[in-house]
Design an enzyme around this catalytic site. Structure first.
Site, PDB file in Angstrom:
ATOM      1  N   HIS A   1       8.225  -7.800  -3.390  1.00 59.65           N
ATOM      2  CA  HIS A   1       6.960  -8.151  -4.048  1.00 59.65           C
ATOM      3  C   HIS A   1       7.085  -9.469  -4.825  1.00 59.65           C
ATOM      4  O   HIS A   1       7.494  -9.466  -5.983  1.00 59.65           O
ATOM      5  CB  HIS A   1       6.538  -7.028  -5.005  1.00 59.65           C
ATOM      6  CG  HIS A   1       6.087  -5.801  -4.291  1.00 59.65           C
ATOM      7  ND1 HIS A   1       4.792  -5.631  -3.851  1.00 59.65           N
ATOM      8  CD2 HIS A   1       6.760  -4.696  -3.897  1.00 59.65           C
ATOM      9  CE1 HIS A   1       4.685  -4.471  -3.227  1.00 59.65           C
ATOM     10  NE2 HIS A   1       5.866  -3.875  -3.239  1.00 59.65           N
TER      11      HIS A   1
ATOM     12  N   CYS B   1       5.241  -6.216   1.712  1.00 58.50           N
ATOM     13  CA  CYS B   1       5.605  -4.794   1.706  1.00 58.50           C
ATOM     14  C   CYS B   1       4.898  -4.053   2.853  1.00 58.50           C
ATOM     15  O   CYS B   1       5.233  -4.264   4.002  1.00 58.50           O
ATOM     16  CB  CYS B   1       5.328  -4.189   0.333  1.00 58.50           C
ATOM     17  SG  CYS B   1       6.101  -2.583   0.123  1.00 58.50           S
ATOM     18  N   TYR B   2       3.886  -3.240   2.567  1.00 62.11           N
ATOM     19  CA  TYR B   2       3.145  -2.562   3.632  1.00 62.11           C
ATOM     20  C   TYR B   2       2.585  -3.587   4.621  1.00 62.11           C
ATOM     21  O   TYR B   2       2.596  -3.375   5.839  1.00 62.11           O
ATOM     22  CB  TYR B   2       2.015  -1.746   3.005  1.00 62.11           C
ATOM     23  CG  TYR B   2       1.152  -0.970   3.980  1.00 62.11           C
ATOM     24  CD1 TYR B   2       1.529   0.297   4.407  1.00 62.11           C
ATOM     25  CD2 TYR B   2      -0.051  -1.504   4.454  1.00 62.11           C
ATOM     26  CE1 TYR B   2       0.735   1.000   5.298  1.00 62.11           C
ATOM     27  CE2 TYR B   2      -0.845  -0.799   5.348  1.00 62.11           C
ATOM     28  CZ  TYR B   2      -0.452   0.454   5.761  1.00 62.11           C
ATOM     29  OH  TYR B   2      -1.241   1.147   6.635  1.00 62.11           O
TER      30      TYR B   2
ATOM     31  N   GLY C   1       0.844  -1.189   0.000  1.00 60.85           N
ATOM     32  CA  GLY C   1       0.000   0.000   0.000  1.00 60.85           C
ATOM     33  C   GLY C   1       0.880   1.240   0.000  1.00 60.85           C
ATOM     34  O   GLY C   1       2.052   1.167   0.351  1.00 60.85           O
TER      35      GLY C   1
ATOM     36  N   SER D   1     -24.603  -7.580 -25.235  1.00 59.70           N
ATOM     37  CA  SER D   1     -24.129  -6.764 -26.357  1.00 59.70           C
ATOM     38  C   SER D   1     -23.525  -7.616 -27.457  1.00 59.70           C
ATOM     39  O   SER D   1     -23.387  -7.175 -28.590  1.00 59.70           O
ATOM     40  CB  SER D   1     -23.074  -5.773 -25.856  1.00 59.70           C
ATOM     41  OG  SER D   1     -21.866  -6.470 -25.572  1.00 59.70           O
ATOM     42  N   GLY D   2     -23.127  -8.835 -27.090  1.00 60.70           N
ATOM     43  CA  GLY D   2     -22.441  -9.675 -28.084  1.00 60.70           C
ATOM     44  C   GLY D   2     -20.934  -9.692 -27.855  1.00 60.70           C
ATOM     45  O   GLY D   2     -20.228 -10.489 -28.447  1.00 60.70           O
ATOM     46  N   GLY D   3     -20.451  -8.805 -26.990  1.00 59.02           N
ATOM     47  CA  GLY D   3     -19.031  -8.796 -26.633  1.00 59.02           C
ATOM     48  C   GLY D   3     -18.704  -9.979 -25.723  1.00 59.02           C
ATOM     49  O   GLY D   3     -19.612 -10.693 -25.267  1.00 59.02           O
ATOM     50  N   VAL D   4     -17.423 -10.157 -25.454  1.00 58.30           N
ATOM     51  CA  VAL D   4     -16.985 -11.329 -24.694  1.00 58.30           C
ATOM     52  C   VAL D   4     -17.619 -11.357 -23.291  1.00 58.30           C
ATOM     53  O   VAL D   4     -18.206 -12.358 -22.889  1.00 58.30           O
ATOM     54  CB  VAL D   4     -15.438 -11.347 -24.553  1.00 58.30           C
ATOM     55  CG1 VAL D   4     -14.983 -12.523 -23.714  1.00 58.30           C
ATOM     56  CG2 VAL D   4     -14.787 -11.374 -25.918  1.00 58.30           C
ATOM     57  N   ASP D   5     -17.511 -10.249 -22.567  1.00 61.00           N
ATOM     58  CA  ASP D   5     -17.933 -10.263 -21.166  1.00 61.00           C
ATOM     59  C   ASP D   5     -19.432 -10.514 -21.012  1.00 61.00           C
ATOM     60  O   ASP D   5     -19.849 -11.354 -20.222  1.00 61.00           O
ATOM     61  CB  ASP D   5     -17.555  -8.946 -20.471  1.00 61.00           C
ATOM     62  CG  ASP D   5     -16.086  -8.643 -20.644  1.00 61.00           C
ATOM     63  OD1 ASP D   5     -15.310  -9.591 -20.876  1.00 61.00           O
ATOM     64  OD2 ASP D   5     -15.708  -7.455 -20.576  1.00 61.00           O
ATOM     65  N   SER D   6     -20.233  -9.778 -21.785  1.00 57.92           N
ATOM     66  CA  SER D   6     -21.682  -9.961 -21.623  1.00 57.92           C
ATOM     67  C   SER D   6     -22.120 -11.320 -22.167  1.00 57.92           C
ATOM     68  O   SER D   6     -23.089 -11.906 -21.680  1.00 57.92           O
ATOM     69  CB  SER D   6     -22.459  -8.820 -22.270  1.00 57.92           C
ATOM     70  OG  SER D   6     -22.474  -8.918 -23.670  1.00 57.92           O
ATOM     71  N   SER D   7     -21.412 -11.847 -23.145  1.00 55.89           N
ATOM     72  CA  SER D   7     -21.774 -13.169 -23.675  1.00 55.89           C
ATOM     73  C   SER D   7     -21.459 -14.266 -22.667  1.00 55.89           C
ATOM     74  O   SER D   7     -22.270 -15.170 -22.453  1.00 55.89           O
ATOM     75  CB  SER D   7     -21.020 -13.461 -24.973  1.00 55.89           C
ATOM     76  OG  SER D   7     -21.392 -12.549 -25.965  1.00 55.89           O
TER      77      SER D   7
ATOM     78  N   LYS E   1      -9.677 -10.406 -17.850  1.00 50.99           N
ATOM     79  CA  LYS E   1     -10.292 -10.749 -19.145  1.00 50.99           C
ATOM     80  C   LYS E   1      -9.937 -12.178 -19.580  1.00 50.99           C
ATOM     81  O   LYS E   1     -10.796 -12.924 -20.038  1.00 50.99           O
ATOM     82  CB  LYS E   1      -9.795  -9.754 -20.195  1.00 50.99           C
ATOM     83  CG  LYS E   1     -10.511  -9.856 -21.514  1.00 50.99           C
ATOM     84  CD  LYS E   1     -11.498  -8.742 -21.625  1.00 50.99           C
ATOM     85  CE  LYS E   1     -12.256  -8.751 -22.916  1.00 50.99           C
ATOM     86  NZ  LYS E   1     -13.326  -7.752 -22.843  1.00 50.99           N
TER      87      LYS E   1
ATOM     88  N   GLU F   1       4.818 -11.090  -6.134  1.00 50.04           N
ATOM     89  CA  GLU F   1       3.778 -11.211  -7.165  1.00 50.04           C
ATOM     90  C   GLU F   1       4.179 -10.610  -8.512  1.00 50.04           C
ATOM     91  O   GLU F   1       3.529 -10.856  -9.517  1.00 50.04           O
ATOM     92  CB  GLU F   1       2.472 -10.547  -6.673  1.00 50.04           C
ATOM     93  CG  GLU F   1       2.495  -9.021  -6.535  1.00 50.04           C
ATOM     94  CD  GLU F   1       3.107  -8.512  -5.217  1.00 50.04           C
ATOM     95  OE1 GLU F   1       3.864  -9.264  -4.594  1.00 50.04           O
ATOM     96  OE2 GLU F   1       2.824  -7.356  -4.851  1.00 50.04           O
TER      97      GLU F   1
END
Ligand code: XMP
Length: 512
Positions: free
Chosen positions: A170, A83-84, A56, A224-230, A368, A172
């Site tokens: 870190h 870290c923090y 942080g 909408s037909g996009g990846v996320d909404s599909s 994504k 990660e």
């Protein structure tokens, strides 16, 4: 199956921690600094197999610095401070933290001075990524110093009598050598977790969650037909097909085959609502040339139509499902739980308060590529999963100036050729986005023996990781030649094709 809870103190790397842990086969979730107080999942502490305290920007020495709840130490759940988080462990458990003489930033040589499970299988010297202004001078009583760097005396520490570990660096980020092994060692050797989490588990859990929510009300989703909404629609449909209303609004500003695609993939849904709103959108856009004004008009009309459809269900709908992804979630740790109250800033645009829908965002901790993985698990076809992002206002921001049905139709033809040729050349997945832009000017040309005075189209294709920055894509010559000759050969109105060689910044990806 146990999960890891990552308590976020505002580090830019928190989402990377979550992702790395999931890559290692353990489900992880990000929560706010007040966890487990004031959070709906506090009563599910028994599901937590380890806790990570993130980095942080603050100093633990500042009176206003966020602190982890003391309850966290009462659970006897293994803890890793980064870290923090490392400094906070030292500070709260009786060690000493001071402002470092000079901030340590970037690659730093680390020396392991005490063999420990945390560094199992690793050499004693390697490079880690540092980014801190304070440092732990003395570990808390009962802690052993495991590693140091030339300027940090306590670069890693571990409690002798309980599974609490802190690292100043870190693990990660990819710059830390063996970072993923260090995280794996914490998860599997110190916290004794099992790498059993798979995307299919996420799917099973979400399906159960949706089925239980569906008993209280129906879900509404803007498809909408996009990846996320599909992927979201597919998930809801898999869990509770009868309890889902999927609304697809044909704005007339979409890709040439969008309504057909929607019917092909989702035509089997019991409540798929296809709204043909082309005329309404073109009418609303008449005379509008300013890009922001176009966005406003489109957003408002979309919300209006969506609301009309929602009202037709007369109170049966309780949830608005959205495919919000982790990078979209700014206020990390807030609104946790399956259905938080609706915010005004959702993708659909301002829905009126009196609809009072609850927001359901099952992807708020996913990236994504994880959503794509989920889509694959559910059997969505690869050409849908790999689709390029497409902006909400669609071709309205790719027809420069006033948007007319004729110009959008022209652009859809060009777009189709472009997509076909990019796919034929095997380049589709190497490109972030590729699209044409129609300019409001004419250009002189010659066709056969005749002079022409035709339209100019720009081809834009970029590579990018997240859309924030982008580079223009270096097409092989023969692909550009094919694209250009097909466009001018097949579309009579266009006599000039130009290629946009502007990166972002200074350009944006879209022209408007
Ligand atoms: P820019 O043009 O800002 O685009 O470099 C970055 C990414 O955002 C998309 N974009 C939009 N998406 N509504 C959307 O849903 C919009 O108004 C909008 N404007 C740009 C763009 O396609 C790119 O992926």
């Amino acid at each position: 199956m146990k999960k890891v809870v990552i308590i976020d103190f505002g580090s830019q790397y928190t989402m990377l921690i979550a992702r790395r842990i999931r890559e290692l086969g353990v489900f992880s979730e990000i929560v706010g600094p007040t966890w487990p107080e004031d959070t709906p999942n506090a009563d599910r502490v028994e599901e937590v197999g380890a806790i990570v305290l993130s980095g942080g920007p603050m100093s633990v020495l500042a009176p206003s610095a966020p602190r982890v709840s003391p309850k966290v130490f009462e659970f006897d759940i293994p803890i890793l401070g980064i870290c923090y988080g490392h400094q906070m462990l030292a500070h709260l458990l009786g060690g000493q933290v001071t402002k470092a003489q000079r901030a340590e930033y970037g690659w730093t040589p680390l020396e392991v001075i005490e063999p420990d499970d945390l560094f199992f299988g690793l050499p004693t010297h390697f490079r880690v990524w540092m980014s801190h202004g304070d440092e732990v001078q003395t570990p808390p009583p009962g802690f052993t110093i495991l590693a140091r760097t030339p300027s940090t005396p306590v670069a890693a520490m571990r409690a002798q009598d309980r599974p609490i570990v802190g690292v100043q660096f870190h693990p990660e980020v990819v710059h830390t050598q063996f970072g993923k092994t260090i995280l794996a060692n914490f998860l599997f050797r110190i916290a004794n977790l099992q790498p059993t989490w798979r995307m299919s588990d996420f799917l099973t859990e979400r399906i159960q969650e949706i089925q239980s929510l569906a008993q209280k009300g129906m879900f509404l989703v803007a498809l909408s037909g996009g990846v996320d909404s599909s992927v979201l629609t597919q998930l809801l449909a898999k869990a509770a097909p009868d309890r889902l209303v999927a609304v697809f609004v044909d704005t007339g500003l979409l890709k040439w085959d969008e309504p057909d695609r929607i019917r092909r993939y989702f035509g089997h849904l019991p409540h798929l609502i296809m709204v043909d709103a082309k005329d309404r959108f073109f009418q609303a856009l008449q005379g509008v040339t300013d890009p922001e004004e176009k966005r406003k008009v489109i957003g408002a009309l979309f919300a209006e139509i969506f609301e009309e459809e929602a009202r037709k269900w007369q109170g049966q709908i309780r949830y608005l499902a959205q495919g919000t992804l982790y990078p979209d979630v700014i206020e990390s740790g807030q609104g946790l739980g399956p259905a938080a109250t609706i915010k005004t800033h959702h993708n659909v645009g301002g829905l009126p308060e009196d609809l009072s829908l609850e927001l359901y965002e099952p992807f708020r901790y996913l990236f994504k590529d994880e959503v794509r993985q989920l889509g694959r698990h559910m059997g969505l076809p690869e050409d849908l999963i790999q689709r390029h992002p497409f902006p909400g206002p669609g071709f309205a921001v790719r027809v420069i100036g006033e948007v007319t049905p004729a110009d959008v139709a022209l652009l859809q033809k060009v777009d189709r050729i472009l997509e076909e040729e990019i796919k034929r050349a095997g380049l589709y997945t190497r490109i972030w986005q590729a699209f044409p832009v129609l300019l409001p000017i004419r250009s002189v040309g010659v066709t056969g023996d005749e002079r022409s005075y035709g339209r100019v189209v720009v081809i834009r294709a970029v590579t990018s990781v997240d859309g924030m920055t982008a580079d223009w894509f270096a097409f092989p010559d023969f692909v550009l030649k094919k694209i250009s000759s097909r466009i001018t050969g097949e579309i009579r109105e266009i006599n000039r094709v130009v290629y946009d060689i502007t990166s972002k910044p200074p350009g944006t990806i879209e022209w408007e």
